[in-house]
Motif scaffolding. Structure first.
Motif, PDB file in Angstrom:
ATOM      1  N   ASN A 147      20.365   6.553   5.820  1.00  0.00           N
ATOM      2  CA  ASN A 147      18.639   4.970   5.403  1.00  0.00           C
ATOM      3  C   ASN A 147      17.379   4.661   5.457  1.00  0.00           C
ATOM      4  OD1 ASN A 147      20.771   3.398   3.444  1.00  0.00           O
ATOM      5  ND2 ASN A 147      22.020   2.777   5.244  1.00  0.00           N
ATOM      6  N   ASP A 148      17.530   5.283   6.786  1.00  0.00           N
ATOM      7  CA  ASP A 148      15.762   5.670   7.758  1.00  0.00           C
ATOM      8  C   ASP A 148      15.499   6.167   6.190  1.00  0.00           C
ATOM      9  OD1 ASP A 148      14.038   5.208   9.776  1.00  0.00           O
ATOM     10  OD2 ASP A 148      13.978   7.461   9.968  1.00  0.00           O
ATOM     11  N   ARG A 149      15.995   7.689   5.750  1.00  0.00           N
ATOM     12  CA  ARG A 149      14.640   8.975   5.411  1.00  0.00           C
ATOM     13  C   ARG A 149      14.034   7.951   4.139  1.00  0.00           C
ATOM     14  NH1 ARG A 149      19.211  12.717   6.942  1.00  0.00           N
ATOM     15  NH2 ARG A 149      17.671  13.759   8.338  1.00  0.00           N
ATOM     16  N   ALA A 150      15.649   7.048   3.199  1.00  0.00           N
ATOM     17  CA  ALA A 150      14.882   6.512   2.317  1.00  0.00           C
ATOM     18  C   ALA A 150      14.325   5.409   2.327  1.00  0.00           C
ATOM     19  CB  ALA A 150      16.710   6.136   1.820  1.00  0.00           C
ATOM     20  N   VAL A 151      14.008   4.766   3.257  1.00  0.00           N
ATOM     21  CA  VAL A 151      12.610   3.662   4.290  1.00  0.00           C
ATOM     22  C   VAL A 151      11.990   4.226   3.376  1.00  0.00           C
ATOM     23  CG1 VAL A 151      12.388   1.928   5.596  1.00  0.00           C
ATOM     24  CG2 VAL A 151      14.907   2.161   4.516  1.00  0.00           C
ATOM     25  N   ARG A 152      11.744   5.658   4.670  1.00  0.00           N
ATOM     26  CA  ARG A 152      10.245   6.266   5.109  1.00  0.00           C
ATOM     27  C   ARG A 152      10.390   6.798   3.946  1.00  0.00           C
ATOM     28  NH1 ARG A 152       8.882   7.534   9.976  1.00  0.00           N
ATOM     29  NH2 ARG A 152      10.507   7.293  11.685  1.00  0.00           N
ATOM     30  N   ALA A 153      10.714   7.006   2.685  1.00  0.00           N
ATOM     31  CA  ALA A 153      10.205   7.833   1.531  1.00  0.00           C
ATOM     32  C   ALA A 153       9.324   6.907   0.804  1.00  0.00           C
ATOM     33  CB  ALA A 153      11.418   8.514   0.776  1.00  0.00           C
ATOM     34  N   VAL A 154      10.020   5.234   0.611  1.00  0.00           N
ATOM     35  CA  VAL A 154      10.261   4.044  -0.513  1.00  0.00           C
ATOM     36  C   VAL A 154       8.531   3.684   0.238  1.00  0.00           C
ATOM     37  CG1 VAL A 154      10.472   2.264  -1.232  1.00  0.00           C
ATOM     38  CG2 VAL A 154      12.479   3.769  -1.315  1.00  0.00           C
ATOM     39  N   ASP A 155       8.308   3.807   1.819  1.00  0.00           N
ATOM     40  CA  ASP A 155       7.218   3.469   2.021  1.00  0.00           C
ATOM     41  C   ASP A 155       6.031   4.469   1.663  1.00  0.00           C
ATOM     42  OD1 ASP A 155       6.082   1.204   3.910  1.00  0.00           O
ATOM     43  OD2 ASP A 155       5.073   3.277   5.126  1.00  0.00           O
ATOM     44  N   HIS A 156       6.649   5.415   1.948  1.00  0.00           N
ATOM     45  CA  HIS A 156       5.188   6.707   1.693  1.00  0.00           C
ATOM     46  C   HIS A 156       5.303   6.507   0.293  1.00  0.00           C
ATOM     47  CE1 HIS A 156       2.830   9.883   2.055  1.00  0.00           C
ATOM     48  NE2 HIS A 156       3.383  10.899   1.448  1.00  0.00           N
ATOM     49  N   GLN A 157       6.097   6.687  -0.770  1.00  0.00           N
ATOM     50  CA  GLN A 157       5.960   5.788  -2.312  1.00  0.00           C
ATOM     51  C   GLN A 157       4.332   4.540  -2.220  1.00  0.00           C
ATOM     52  OE1 GLN A 157       5.434   8.450  -4.439  1.00  0.00           O
ATOM     53  NE2 GLN A 157       6.362   9.580  -3.397  1.00  0.00           N
ATOM     54  N   ARG A 158       4.872   3.611  -1.934  1.00  0.00           N
ATOM     55  CA  ARG A 158       4.278   2.858  -1.837  1.00  0.00           C
ATOM     56  C   ARG A 158       3.125   2.642  -1.196  1.00  0.00           C
ATOM     57  NH1 ARG A 158       4.961  -2.692   2.000  1.00  0.00           N
ATOM     58  NH2 ARG A 158       5.208  -0.803   3.275  1.00  0.00           N
ATOM     59  N   THR A 159       2.591   3.586  -0.185  1.00  0.00           N
ATOM     60  CA  THR A 159       0.805   3.429   0.779  1.00  0.00           C
ATOM     61  C   THR A 159       0.289   4.577  -0.414  1.00  0.00           C
ATOM     62  OG1 THR A 159       2.530   4.090   2.502  1.00  0.00           O
ATOM     63  CG2 THR A 159       0.403   5.051   2.503  1.00  0.00           C
ATOM     64  N   LEU A 160       1.181   5.640  -1.451  1.00  0.00           N
ATOM     65  CA  LEU A 160       0.897   6.297  -2.332  1.00  0.00           C
ATOM     66  C   LEU A 160      -0.305   5.878  -2.842  1.00  0.00           C
ATOM     67  CD1 LEU A 160       2.947   9.763  -2.156  1.00  0.00           C
ATOM     68  CD2 LEU A 160       0.109   9.582  -0.931  1.00  0.00           C
ATOM     69  N   MET A 161       0.539   4.569  -4.153  1.00  0.00           N
ATOM     70  CA  MET A 161      -0.020   3.640  -5.015  1.00  0.00           C
ATOM     71  C   MET A 161      -0.673   3.123  -4.683  1.00  0.00           C
ATOM     72  SD  MET A 161       2.288   0.692  -6.326  1.00  0.00           S
ATOM     73  CE  MET A 161       2.379  -0.319  -5.176  1.00  0.00           C
ATOM     74  N   TYR A 162      -0.920   2.076  -2.817  1.00  0.00           N
ATOM     75  CA  TYR A 162      -2.658   1.704  -3.118  1.00  0.00           C
ATOM     76  C   TYR A 162      -3.170   2.639  -2.849  1.00  0.00           C
ATOM     77  CZ  TYR A 162       1.477  -1.618  -1.228  1.00  0.00           C
ATOM     78  OH  TYR A 162       1.971  -2.612  -1.496  1.00  0.00           O
ATOM     79  N   TRP A 163      -2.993   3.860  -2.679  1.00  0.00           N
ATOM     80  CA  TRP A 163      -3.938   4.474  -2.143  1.00  0.00           C
ATOM     81  C   TRP A 163      -4.825   4.845  -3.670  1.00  0.00           C
ATOM     82  CZ3 TRP A 163      -5.561   9.613  -4.295  1.00  0.00           C
ATOM     83  CH2 TRP A 163      -6.960   9.934  -3.768  1.00  0.00           C
ATOM     84  N   HIS A 164      -3.955   5.462  -4.593  1.00  0.00           N
ATOM     85  CA  HIS A 164      -4.608   5.732  -5.964  1.00  0.00           C
ATOM     86  C   HIS A 164      -5.144   4.602  -6.481  1.00  0.00           C
ATOM     87  CE1 HIS A 164      -3.269  10.256  -6.212  1.00  0.00           C
ATOM     88  NE2 HIS A 164      -1.783   9.223  -6.292  1.00  0.00           N
ATOM     89  N   ILE A 165      -4.625   3.070  -6.240  1.00  0.00           N
ATOM     90  CA  ILE A 165      -5.025   2.004  -6.760  1.00  0.00           C
ATOM     91  C   ILE A 165      -6.216   1.443  -6.075  1.00  0.00           C
ATOM     92  CG2 ILE A 165      -4.605  -0.286  -6.589  1.00  0.00           C
ATOM     93  CD1 ILE A 165      -1.986  -0.232  -6.481  1.00  0.00           C
ATOM     94  N   GLY A 166      -6.500   2.252  -5.097  1.00  0.00           N
ATOM     95  CA  GLY A 166      -8.274   1.039  -4.265  1.00  0.00           C
ATOM     96  C   GLY A 166      -9.081   2.652  -5.189  1.00  0.00           C
ATOM     97  N   LYS A 167      -8.257   3.830  -5.873  1.00  0.00           N
ATOM     98  CA  LYS A 167      -9.193   5.210  -5.440  1.00  0.00           C
ATOM     99  C   LYS A 167      -9.777   4.696  -7.515  1.00  0.00           C
ATOM    100  CE  LYS A 167      -9.194  10.160  -6.806  1.00  0.00           C
ATOM    101  NZ  LYS A 167      -9.555   9.908  -8.304  1.00  0.00           N
ATOM    102  N   ARG A 168      -8.666   4.274  -7.957  1.00  0.00           N
ATOM    103  CA  ARG A 168      -9.084   3.770  -9.482  1.00  0.00           C
ATOM    104  C   ARG A 168     -10.195   2.359  -9.420  1.00  0.00           C
ATOM    105  NH1 ARG A 168     -11.242   3.003 -13.296  1.00  0.00           N
ATOM    106  NH2 ARG A 168     -10.125   3.299 -15.076  1.00  0.00           N
TER     107      ARG A 168
END
Length: 336
Positions: free
Chosen positions: A19-40
């Motif tokens: 569960n902890d790994r799943a939460v971390r994976a989801v959070d990392h994908q969310r972080t990457l999404m925010y980065w790509h939004i900021g870049k665009r």
């Protein structure tokens, strides 16, 4: 039929870890999404940078289009954060899965690149939670380490590029004990401060820094029929030595230094193993005169450290003023 009950605890541990790994994976994908939004957003702004106020207009327009469908994560404030996130961390491959979006948001408030590098490295190395990182940033950990070290050493130790060779590379002065919840206007007995530290031992270990583990409280030692009690004993695996802490709720005296020196000598001669390094002694005191410390101890000694404790968080300006004062004192000493 008997079932080995350890299987239950084992399965619970597996579930929790997954569960902890799943939460971390989801959070990392969310972080990457925010980065790509900021870049665009930034790229779009650059295409029309000759138009005044286009950036503010663009973010407001995008928020109006996205927030009704995707929620408050796309408010004007959040969209500005995503843009700032990309500008602050412009290389996507440099983003660390160990850091959560909450931690990255906190790091955006750190306006110095070297300081950010330090906090990123320490968060990864120590697996800090968001609360722990917040506490270290707001307690100005970086500035406190600069009081007795140069920037290069502080960053190198944080990034594991070098192991600390001197206790001063990881021990702070001052130490901030605001987590004890004691009022700074009040006077306390040494046993009161010691008891509060033991009650909040996990927070105290975080304040002590890397590699510390608790060994003993009020350690009794016998010297030729006389009995003494050492306040706190720790061990540091990076320095590979015992670390003795004596608490003094008054202004430090040369007698206090002599008492701690005796304890350090005892540990070096009786407790220390042959492969371990010399014992470190820390005088955790309410106030001190650095000149008294300097003239009580031999030149170039590295085993006794006097660290003042504070029961509140000083401002960054107060600590930077201390850094400037220490650098001035050092330069004056070199010129003598």
């Amino acid at each position: 039929m008997l079932v080995n009950q350890s299987i239950i605890s084992d399965l619970k541990a597996i579930i929790a870890q997954s569960n902890d790994r799943a939460v971390r994976a989801v959070d990392h994908q969310r972080t990457l999404m925010y980065w790509h939004i900021g870049k665009r957003i930034f790229e779009e702004e650059q295409q029309s940078k000759d138009r005044a106020d286009y950036g503010s207009f663009l973010i407001k327009y995008l928020s109006e289009k996205l927030q009704p469908e995707f929620g408050s994560g796309f408010s004007v404030r959040q969209m500005n954060l995503y843009r700032q996130f990309y500008r602050t961390f412009p290389i996507v491959h440099a983003l660390h899965a160990q850091l959560s979006w909450t931690q990255y948001k906190l790091l955006l408030s750190v306006d110095n690149e070297e300081k950010r590098e330090f906090y990123v490295a320490e968060t990864k190395k120590n697996n800090w939670t968001s609360r722990q990182l917040e506490r270290q940033v707001y307690s100005n950990l970086y500035e406190r380490l600069l009081l007795s070290n140069d920037k290069e050493s502080v960053l190198a130790v944080a990034k594991n590029e070098k192991q600390p060779a001197d206790a001063k590379e990881i021990i702070k002065d001052p130490m901030l004990l605001e987590f004890l919840g004691l009022k700074r206007e009040s006077s306390y007995y040494e046993k009161d401060l010691e008891s509060a530290i033991i009650t909040h031992l996990q927070d105290f270990l975080l304040e002590l820094g890397n590699g510390f583990s608790f060994v003993s409280r009020q350690k009794r030692i016998h010297i030729e029929g006389d009995e003494f009690f050492v306040d706190l004993v720790f061990y540091n695996r990076l320095l590979q030595c015992f670390v003795i802490i004596e608490i003094k709720t008054h202004k430090l005296t040369h007698q206090d230094i002599g008492q701690l020196q005796m304890y350090v000598n005892y540990y070096d001669r009786i407790e220390k193993l042959s492969h371990e390094n010399p014992t470190i002694g820390i005088l955790l005191c309410a106030d001190k005169n650095d000149a008294v410390v300097k003239f009580t101890l031999p030149d170039e000694q590295k085993q006794i450290i006097a660290s003042q404790y504070k029961l509140y968080l000083p401002t960054e300006k107060q600590l930077l003023d201390e850094v400037s004062k220490e650098m001035e004192n050092f330069q004056n000493g070199e010129n003598l």
